[in-house]
Scaffold this active site. Sequence first.
Site, PDB file in Angstrom:
ATOM      1  N   HIS A  17       0.849  -1.196   0.000  1.00 28.03           N
ATOM      2  CA  HIS A  17       0.000   0.000   0.000  1.00 28.03           C
ATOM      3  C   HIS A  17       0.888   1.251   0.000  1.00 28.03           C
ATOM      4  O   HIS A  17       0.621   2.210  -0.717  1.00 28.03           O
ATOM      5  CB  HIS A  17      -0.868   0.054   1.269  1.00 28.03           C
ATOM      6  CG  HIS A  17      -1.912  -1.016   1.383  1.00 28.03           C
ATOM      7  ND1 HIS A  17      -2.057  -1.792   2.489  1.00 28.03           N
ATOM      8  CD2 HIS A  17      -2.886  -1.415   0.523  1.00 28.03           C
ATOM      9  CE1 HIS A  17      -3.083  -2.616   2.338  1.00 28.03           C
ATOM     10  NE2 HIS A  17      -3.594  -2.424   1.145  1.00 28.03           N
ATOM     11  N   LYS A  41     -16.075  -7.688   6.194  1.00 30.27           N
ATOM     12  CA  LYS A  41     -14.771  -8.352   6.091  1.00 30.27           C
ATOM     13  C   LYS A  41     -14.197  -8.692   7.469  1.00 30.27           C
ATOM     14  O   LYS A  41     -13.090  -9.202   7.564  1.00 30.27           O
ATOM     15  CB  LYS A  41     -13.783  -7.455   5.331  1.00 30.27           C
ATOM     16  CG  LYS A  41     -13.978  -7.461   3.819  1.00 30.27           C
ATOM     17  CD  LYS A  41     -12.761  -6.910   3.128  1.00 30.27           C
ATOM     18  CE  LYS A  41     -12.883  -7.028   1.623  1.00 30.27           C
ATOM     19  NZ  LYS A  41     -11.755  -6.377   0.931  1.00 30.27           N
ATOM     20  N   ARG A  90      -2.013  -5.935  -8.306  1.00 28.52           N
ATOM     21  CA  ARG A  90      -0.848  -6.761  -8.002  1.00 28.52           C
ATOM     22  C   ARG A  90      -0.604  -7.799  -9.074  1.00 28.52           C
ATOM     23  O   ARG A  90       0.486  -7.989  -9.547  1.00 28.52           O
ATOM     24  CB  ARG A  90      -1.039  -7.489  -6.664  1.00 28.52           C
ATOM     25  CG  ARG A  90      -0.863  -6.614  -5.484  1.00 28.52           C
ATOM     26  CD  ARG A  90      -1.446  -7.233  -4.274  1.00 28.52           C
ATOM     27  NE  ARG A  90      -2.899  -7.214  -4.341  1.00 28.52           N
ATOM     28  CZ  ARG A  90      -3.685  -7.400  -3.312  1.00 28.52           C
ATOM     29  NH1 ARG A  90      -3.165  -7.684  -2.144  1.00 28.52           N
ATOM     30  NH2 ARG A  90      -5.001  -7.342  -3.433  1.00 28.52           N
ATOM     31  N   SER A 128      -2.715  -7.807   2.956  1.00 28.63           N
ATOM     32  CA  SER A 128      -2.947  -7.673   4.404  1.00 28.63           C
ATOM     33  C   SER A 128      -3.373  -9.026   4.975  1.00 28.63           C
ATOM     34  O   SER A 128      -2.972  -9.413   6.073  1.00 28.63           O
ATOM     35  CB  SER A 128      -4.052  -6.650   4.683  1.00 28.63           C
ATOM     36  OG  SER A 128      -3.720  -5.409   4.157  1.00 28.63           O
TER      37      SER A 128
HETATM   38  P1  ADP Z   1      -9.845  -3.695  -0.349  1.00 27.16           P
HETATM   39  O1  ADP Z   1     -10.600  -4.397   0.721  1.00 27.16           O
HETATM   40  O2  ADP Z   1     -10.541  -2.455  -0.871  1.00 27.16           O
HETATM   41  O3  ADP Z   1      -9.311  -4.560  -1.461  1.00 27.16           O
HETATM   42  P2  ADP Z   1      -7.125  -3.466   0.577  1.00 27.16           P
HETATM   43  O4  ADP Z   1      -6.665  -2.681   1.743  1.00 27.16           O
HETATM   44  O5  ADP Z   1      -6.907  -4.923   0.597  1.00 27.16           O
HETATM   45  O6  ADP Z   1      -8.644  -3.080   0.456  1.00 27.16           O
HETATM   46  O7  ADP Z   1      -6.518  -2.874  -0.754  1.00 27.16           O
HETATM   47  C1  ADP Z   1      -6.684  -1.531  -1.136  1.00 27.16           C
HETATM   48  C2  ADP Z   1      -6.120  -1.363  -2.527  1.00 27.16           C
HETATM   49  O8  ADP Z   1      -4.720  -1.575  -2.489  1.00 27.16           O
HETATM   50  C3  ADP Z   1      -6.659  -2.327  -3.574  1.00 27.16           C
HETATM   51  O9  ADP Z   1      -6.728  -1.666  -4.822  1.00 27.16           O
HETATM   52  C4  ADP Z   1      -5.614  -3.424  -3.615  1.00 27.16           C
HETATM   53  O10 ADP Z   1      -5.595  -4.073  -4.873  1.00 27.16           O
HETATM   54  C5  ADP Z   1      -4.362  -2.597  -3.393  1.00 27.16           C
HETATM   55  N1  ADP Z   1      -3.262  -3.376  -2.807  1.00 27.16           N
HETATM   56  C6  ADP Z   1      -3.293  -4.189  -1.735  1.00 27.16           C
HETATM   57  N2  ADP Z   1      -2.081  -4.744  -1.501  1.00 27.16           N
HETATM   58  C7  ADP Z   1      -1.270  -4.260  -2.476  1.00 27.16           C
HETATM   59  C8  ADP Z   1       0.100  -4.472  -2.822  1.00 27.16           C
HETATM   60  N3  ADP Z   1       0.873  -5.332  -2.158  1.00 27.16           N
HETATM   61  N4  ADP Z   1       0.586  -3.807  -3.878  1.00 27.16           N
HETATM   62  C9  ADP Z   1      -0.216  -2.977  -4.592  1.00 27.16           C
HETATM   63  N5  ADP Z   1      -1.494  -2.751  -4.349  1.00 27.16           N
HETATM   64  C10 ADP Z   1      -2.028  -3.376  -3.300  1.00 27.16           C
END
Ligand code: ADP
Length: 163
Positions: A17, A41, A90, A128
């Site tokens: 992130h 979630k 990703r 995460s």
């Molecule tokens: P959500 O529940 O909205 O998917 P996340 O916190 O898991 O929330 O992810 C928020 C955004 O960040 C999403 O667009 C996800 O694809 C992106 N994201 C999560 N992990 C990574 C990573 N390692 N690299 C790039 N983007 C990421």
Amino acid sequence: MRKAIYPGSFDPITNGHLDIITRASRIFDELIVAVAQNEEKKPLFTMRERLEMIRGAVRDIGKVKVVHFNNLLIDYCRANDIPVVIRGLRAISDFESEFQMALMNKKLCDEIETVFMMPNESYSYLSSRMIKEIASMGGAVSAFVPTFIEKKLKTKLLRRKER
Ligand code: ADP
């Protein structure tokens, strides 16, 4: 002023992130990191904890504002004059659901654009969910999250086990 919003659950924020936040903050004048409540979630961290962790992690990046929202993302964007939504991609596996969400948002509001950004490849396998799994089994996650977040994860998971 070019504003963009980066929405997500951030449960917790990871180096992946942070990589996206750093890259997006170089392109936009203001980047709003928006934490979604996402009760369905079943987040490990409360909203307050997630906001606090993000604020701590982005302190040195600048131009970044951290907020929470619990309504429709598109409504939040309209109310705050934000024309761009940033999402991280990703791998191919992210594509289908992200594509669907971007198209639905476009249907709801044609003026708001979704911009996809790729992290450095070293973060492309990070999530995460995986970090929580590793930490809950006692594995080290220091390469994947800032040190203070690793500590918070350990404390939180320990408390959970004690319950
Ligand atoms: P959500 O529940 O909205 O998917 P996340 O916190 O898991 O929330 O992810 C928020 C955004 O960040 C999403 O667009 C996800 O694809 C992106 N994201 C999560 N992990 C990574 C990573 N390692 N690299 C790039 N983007 C990421």
